[in-house]
Design a protein around this motif. Sequence first.
Motif, PDB file in Angstrom:
ATOM      1  N   GLY A 152      20.057  54.326   8.845  1.00  0.00           N
ATOM      2  CA  GLY A 152      20.276  54.220  10.294  1.00  0.00           C
ATOM      3  C   GLY A 152      21.103  55.368  10.844  1.00  0.00           C
ATOM      4  N   GLN A 153      21.041  56.516  10.161  1.00  0.00           N
ATOM      5  CA  GLN A 153      21.819  57.662  10.651  1.00  0.00           C
ATOM      6  C   GLN A 153      21.270  58.133  11.996  1.00  0.00           C
ATOM      7  OE1 GLN A 153      20.984  57.478   7.408  1.00  0.00           O
ATOM      8  NE2 GLN A 153      22.821  57.930   6.214  1.00  0.00           N
ATOM      9  N   CYS A 154      22.153  58.318  12.943  1.00  0.00           N
ATOM     10  CA  CYS A 154      21.777  58.869  14.237  1.00  0.00           C
ATOM     11  C   CYS A 154      23.043  59.349  14.920  1.00  0.00           C
ATOM     12  CB  CYS A 154      21.068  57.815  15.101  1.00  0.00           C
ATOM     13  SG  CYS A 154      22.114  56.410  15.498  1.00  0.00           S
ATOM     14  N   ARG A 155      22.901  59.933  16.113  1.00  0.00           N
ATOM     15  CA  ARG A 155      24.097  60.342  16.835  1.00  0.00           C
ATOM     16  C   ARG A 155      23.986  59.906  18.287  1.00  0.00           C
ATOM     17  NH1 ARG A 155      20.703  64.397  15.268  1.00  0.00           N
ATOM     18  NH2 ARG A 155      19.925  65.682  16.975  1.00  0.00           N
ATOM     19  N   LEU A 156      25.120  59.658  18.895  1.00  0.00           N
ATOM     20  CA  LEU A 156      25.143  59.356  20.321  1.00  0.00           C
ATOM     21  C   LEU A 156      25.434  60.688  21.003  1.00  0.00           C
ATOM     22  CD1 LEU A 156      25.152  57.093  22.507  1.00  0.00           C
ATOM     23  CD2 LEU A 156      27.635  57.050  22.272  1.00  0.00           C
ATOM     24  N   SER A 157      24.519  61.111  21.869  1.00  0.00           N
ATOM     25  CA  SER A 157      24.675  62.429  22.480  1.00  0.00           C
ATOM     26  C   SER A 157      24.484  62.368  23.979  1.00  0.00           C
ATOM     27  CB  SER A 157      23.631  63.397  21.922  1.00  0.00           C
ATOM     28  OG  SER A 157      23.914  63.720  20.595  1.00  0.00           O
ATOM     29  N   ILE A 158      25.113  63.331  24.647  1.00  0.00           N
ATOM     30  CA  ILE A 158      24.816  63.515  26.073  1.00  0.00           C
ATOM     31  C   ILE A 158      23.683  64.520  26.147  1.00  0.00           C
ATOM     32  CG2 ILE A 158      25.688  64.300  28.316  1.00  0.00           C
ATOM     33  CD1 ILE A 158      28.450  63.346  27.480  1.00  0.00           C
ATOM     34  N   ALA A 159      22.634  64.172  26.891  1.00  0.00           N
ATOM     35  CA  ALA A 159      21.487  65.068  27.025  1.00  0.00           C
ATOM     36  C   ALA A 159      21.218  65.343  28.498  1.00  0.00           C
ATOM     37  CB  ALA A 159      20.262  64.450  26.368  1.00  0.00           C
ATOM     38  N   VAL A 160      20.730  66.527  28.745  1.00  0.00           N
ATOM     39  CA  VAL A 160      20.476  66.964  30.137  1.00  0.00           C
ATOM     40  C   VAL A 160      19.021  67.440  30.248  1.00  0.00           C
ATOM     41  CG1 VAL A 160      22.874  67.609  30.616  1.00  0.00           C
ATOM     42  CG2 VAL A 160      21.338  69.279  29.544  1.00  0.00           C
TER      43      VAL A 160
END
Length: 294
Positions: free
Chosen positions: A97-105
């Motif tokens: 379940g590896q993932c990242r929480l990111s801000i995307a534009v």
Amino acid sequence: MNQDRIRIAIQKKGRLNNDSLTLLRCCGIKFRVQANDLYCFSENLPIDLLFVRDDDIPTLIADDICEFGIVGDNVLQEFELNNPTAKLTRLKALDFGQCRLSIAVPNNWSNNKLNSLNNKRIATSYPALLQQFLNKNNIEANIIRLSGSVEIAPQLDIADAICDLVSTGKTLEENNLRELVVVMQSQAQLIKNNKNLNQTQQDICDLLLRRINGVQKANESKYIMFHAPTNSLTEICNLLPGAETPTILPLEGYQDKMAVHAVASEGVFWVTLEKLKQAGASSILVMPIEKMLD
Ligand code: PRP
Ligand code: ZN
């Protein structure tokens, strides 16, 4: 409710569901799940599984409806920020379940600086984590709380940017978005509340943790076998990643060659195999290990 059983909350549908069930099956827990089941009982161990939305898992455990749960750090930390007095313990990081929480534009966002987010609207299902990140970085933005389909918010002009989970990056790409900054890294965790278990439950908990360790070790380890010239045995054995005591056996009909068997506790990559070959090893076999118990 039978007090001698334990209940584990699992994501009903989504990224963690399949890997969670696979891990429990590899631990020898037998169960049959049908498509819309909300719960199922293990046939061979006193364990019940509850299938729920991942966002509900921390609450179910904090309220002692389940003793254990498998949930991503992302959901867990969001819950902890919103419920600072709830006491949940991470028992084990589960290596999936590896993932990242990111801000995307949007792709056409012209500025790569964080302060380009000032006074913008950012849509997310993780408002507390996002707010904490913005505070740390002295950004003032307007958080738009959405419970799903966050990635379409910019196209609908509900928001200028988003803060969401990224795993392969496919969702962002499909929606003409690009990552600006990573807010946090996440993986699946086995969690528990701080209520005491009775002895029977504690024994099942210990068994489960022992078996999870065994499964993780087996996943990382490989059994490797090859033939090696007797005079370069030491050099060759030193090339094996994380193999402590290889077994060295005579080869019928050969004086100058031995068979080497070893458990390599780290991944065995092509580069290692090529080095072994260069050092004189031949007939190299690498095999997966199904179970390990020290
Ligand atoms: C996340 C996220 C994106 C997708 C990103 O959803 O909301 O939709 O995964 O993955 P990708 O980078 O591989 O395209 P998830 O499956 O975790 O569902 P949930 O947020 O409803 O729990
Ligand atoms: Zn979710």
